[in-house]
Write an enzyme that holds these catalytic residues in place. Structure first.
Site, PDB file in Angstrom:
ATOM      1  N   ASN A 274       0.834  -1.193   0.000  1.00 41.03           N
ATOM      2  CA  ASN A 274       0.000   0.000   0.000  1.00 41.03           C
ATOM      3  C   ASN A 274       0.869   1.243   0.000  1.00 41.03           C
ATOM      4  OD1 ASN A 274       0.423  -0.104   3.081  1.00 41.03           O
ATOM      5  ND2 ASN A 274      -0.847  -1.909   2.665  1.00 41.03           N
TER       6      ASN A 274
ATOM      7  N   THR B 229      -8.065  -0.911   0.092  1.00 39.67           N
ATOM      8  CA  THR B 229      -7.675  -2.261   0.458  1.00 39.67           C
ATOM      9  C   THR B 229      -8.100  -3.284  -0.601  1.00 39.67           C
ATOM     10  OG1 THR B 229      -7.629  -3.828   2.326  1.00 39.67           O
ATOM     11  CG2 THR B 229      -9.789  -2.899   1.731  1.00 39.67           C
ATOM     12  N   GLY B 230      -7.366  -4.405  -0.644  1.00 41.63           N
ATOM     13  CA  GLY B 230      -7.764  -5.545  -1.463  1.00 41.63           C
ATOM     14  C   GLY B 230      -7.542  -5.409  -2.944  1.00 41.63           C
TER      15      GLY B 230
ATOM     16  N   GLU C  14      -3.734  -1.578   6.436  1.00 42.50           N
ATOM     17  CA  GLU C  14      -2.489  -1.161   7.076  1.00 42.50           C
ATOM     18  C   GLU C  14      -2.444   0.348   7.300  1.00 42.50           C
ATOM     19  OE1 GLU C  14      -0.980  -3.384   8.329  1.00 42.50           O
ATOM     20  OE2 GLU C  14      -0.439  -5.050   7.018  1.00 42.50           O
TER      21      GLU C  14
END
Length: 201
Positions: A35, A51-52, A83
């Site tokens: 990230n 995210t993801g 995170e």
């Protein structure tokens, strides 16, 4: 707090997304790992990857605006990186940091798995990283425990990188380019150290 225009915010989103894609092209992460974030200059706001998502295909739409507590400040179908807590902990402790990059570079992961920092065997590595990197103890991904550990590791002025035991790397810089360059130098130091171990037997 500085006034931020929609146009300047969009340019920053584009830069975060471009840094994600560049990191993936450089082979510094795989799959959906990693990230990237940056501070919105003159504010207590941060742009961070959702995210993801694979860094390979991140677009500006998938870069979210959050405050330093991690609250999303806009309507979006996406959620910020799990995170985000350690990104934000670094920003809270280090007002000089403008960007945080968390990746899973393959050679650095060897040292992460071994819970070790690499020896710095080149002048460039010593100049960029000497006395400026730390090893972070294992902690669950996305946890407050990990956020606190990363924040402590990078709290001192001048600290540039951390290897997260059994996990990956975190690099910081005044801007996105610098933070990514630090990751590249760290990965190069790890690669050199491993090849030298083979060379020296």
């Amino acid at each position: 707090m500085a006034t931020v225009t929609d146009a300047s915010l969009e340019r920053l989103r584009q830069r975060v997304a471009a840094t994600c894609r560049r990191a993936y092209r450089l082979g510094l992460t795989v799959g959906t790992s990693g990230n990237v974030s940056c501070r919105v200059p003159g504010t207590d706001r941060v742009l961070i990857k959702a995210t993801g998502l694979s860094l390979a295909r991140v677009t500006a739409r998938e870069v979210l605006l959050v405050d330093l507590e991690g609250h999303v400040l806009e309507d979006s179908p996406f959620s910020p990186s799990k995170e985000r807590h350690f990104h934000l902990e670094v920003y809270r402790r280090r007002p000089d940091v403008g960007a945080v990059v968390h990746l899973h570079p393959p050679y650095a992961l060897v040292f992460a798995a071994a819970r070790q920092l690499p020896p710095l065997r080149t002048g460039a590595a010593q100049s960029i990283l000497g006395g400026r990197m730390a090893l972070v103890r294992p902690a669950p991904s996305g946890s407050r425990e990990l956020a606190e550990a990363v924040g402590q590791a990078l709290a001192a002025s001048g600290m540039r990188a951390a290897i997260l035991a059994e996990h990956g790397t975190v690099s910081v810089g005044a801007d996105l380019d610098e933070a990514l360059y630090v990751t590249e130098y760290l990965e190069d130091a790890c690669r050199t150290a491993l090849w030298l171990r083979l060379w020296e037997g």
